[in-house]
Design a protein around this motif. Structure first.
Motif, PDB file in Angstrom:
ATOM      1  N   THR A   2      36.357  44.060  42.833  1.00 58.57           N
ATOM      2  CA  THR A   2      36.018  44.987  43.668  1.00 58.57           C
ATOM      3  C   THR A   2      34.595  46.064  43.765  1.00 58.57           C
ATOM      4  N   TRP A  40      35.626  37.235  40.719  1.00 58.70           N
ATOM      5  CA  TRP A  40      37.326  37.463  40.982  1.00 58.70           C
ATOM      6  C   TRP A  40      37.544  36.004  39.740  1.00 58.70           C
ATOM      7  N   VAL A  54      41.159  32.165  46.660  1.00 59.92           N
ATOM      8  CA  VAL A  54      41.419  33.143  47.354  1.00 59.92           C
ATOM      9  C   VAL A  54      42.618  34.117  48.392  1.00 59.92           C
ATOM     10  N   SER A  77      42.879  37.913  49.357  1.00 57.82           N
ATOM     11  CA  SER A  77      41.831  37.889  50.418  1.00 57.82           C
ATOM     12  C   SER A  77      42.819  37.720  51.572  1.00 57.82           C
ATOM     13  N   ALA A 135      32.391  33.475  51.466  1.00 57.73           N
ATOM     14  CA  ALA A 135      32.543  34.093  50.794  1.00 57.73           C
ATOM     15  C   ALA A 135      32.373  35.218  51.281  1.00 57.73           C
ATOM     16  N   ALA A 146      38.502  41.411  50.967  1.00 52.85           N
ATOM     17  CA  ALA A 146      39.406  41.421  49.715  1.00 52.85           C
ATOM     18  C   ALA A 146      39.701  42.832  49.251  1.00 52.85           C
ATOM     19  N   MET A 186      34.191  40.558  48.792  1.00 47.16           N
ATOM     20  CA  MET A 186      33.951  39.503  47.141  1.00 47.16           C
ATOM     21  C   MET A 186      32.928  40.311  46.872  1.00 47.16           C
TER      22      MET A 186
END
Length: 251
Positions: free
Chosen positions: A25, A55, A60, A64, A78, A83, A96
């Motif tokens: 991130t 990612w 996910v 997340s 997305a 996240a 994300m």
């Protein structure tokens, strides 16, 4: 003899400062910078609509607040993911990041980037390279960039897009096997990136004697790792690289 177009630092933050912030991130990269770490390792792959995002997993749910495959998401979908909350409430609402988001931050902070092309099962290595590498080359100078992958097809396509004097390539290994040098020579790589727990002194010395930068992942025990510096390791990728500062070689 391979020629490196960049100088790698001793310490690289794995997926950003992932011991202290949610991996891959913007917050994790900012945390690495604040900790005095100037290079980060990150993963890139494509959403279902072709947008490159930072990612690691094919799905996910681990990182997340939602479930599903990355390949089934488009960018608007997305953008709805949180996240950061999985890591702690401090990071609630962390998005994300797209590749462009991340490259803008890295350029702003004047950091270096080891970007791993993450080719998960069922995904196209060619599409990933074509969607990532031109943007990468436009964003960062050669000396602050290393592209890596376990996937030989992805690395070969990346090399076809960019010559060695513009893009340094690192070949990722779990264990350094007999054909390691062939894999490196095929893509004119400058770096070997190996699992530190499977590295032995003989292999390390072969890599270094043949002129490759030797990078180890993902080391989080600086005392246990300390003797490997003597084998010629140039850089360590760690979740908490600042913990290595008291264990670095003097030269």
């Amino acid at each position: 003899m391979p020629h490196s177009v960049n100088t790698l630092p001793r310490l690289i933050a794995h997926r950003g400062l992932s011991a202290h912030a949610p991996e891959n991130t913007l917050a994790a990269v900012r945390a690495a910078h604040e900790a005095g770490i100037n290079w980060v390792e990150l993963d890139v792959q494509l959403l279902g609509d072709g947008t490159p995002v930072i990612w690691h997993d094919a799905t996910v749910q681990r990182c997340s607040d939602q479930r599903g495959r990355l390949a089934d998401l488009d960018l608007p979908g997305a953008r709805k993911l949180d996240a950061g909350r999985w890591f702690s409430d401090t990071f609630r609402g962390e998005p994300m990041p797209t590749l462009r988001d991340m490259l803008a931050l890295i350029e702003e902070l004047n950091m270096g980037l080891n970007l791993e092309l993450k080719v998960n099962p069922g995904r196209s290595s060619a599409a990933l390279v074509d969607g990532v590498v031109p943007t990468l080359l436009d964003a960062l100078p050669t000396e602050r960039l290393l592209l890596s992958s376990f996937n030989d097809a992805a690395l070969a396509r990346a090399r076809a897009v960019a010559p060695a004097e513009r893009l340094a390539i690192g070949v990722l290994f779990e264990g350094i096997d007999r054909d390691w040098q062939v894999r490196c020579e095929t893509v004119n790589a400058s770096s070997v990136i190996a699992d530190w727990t499977r590295l032995n002194q003989r292999s390390a010395q072969q890599v270094c004697e043949r002129g490759y930068q030797l990078v180890c992942y993902t080391a989080n025990d600086p005392a246990a790792f300390a003797h490997q510096w003597e084998w010629g390791v140039e850089s360590v990728i760690s979740d908490d690289p600042a913990s290595f500062i008291g264990y670095l070689p003097s030269a």
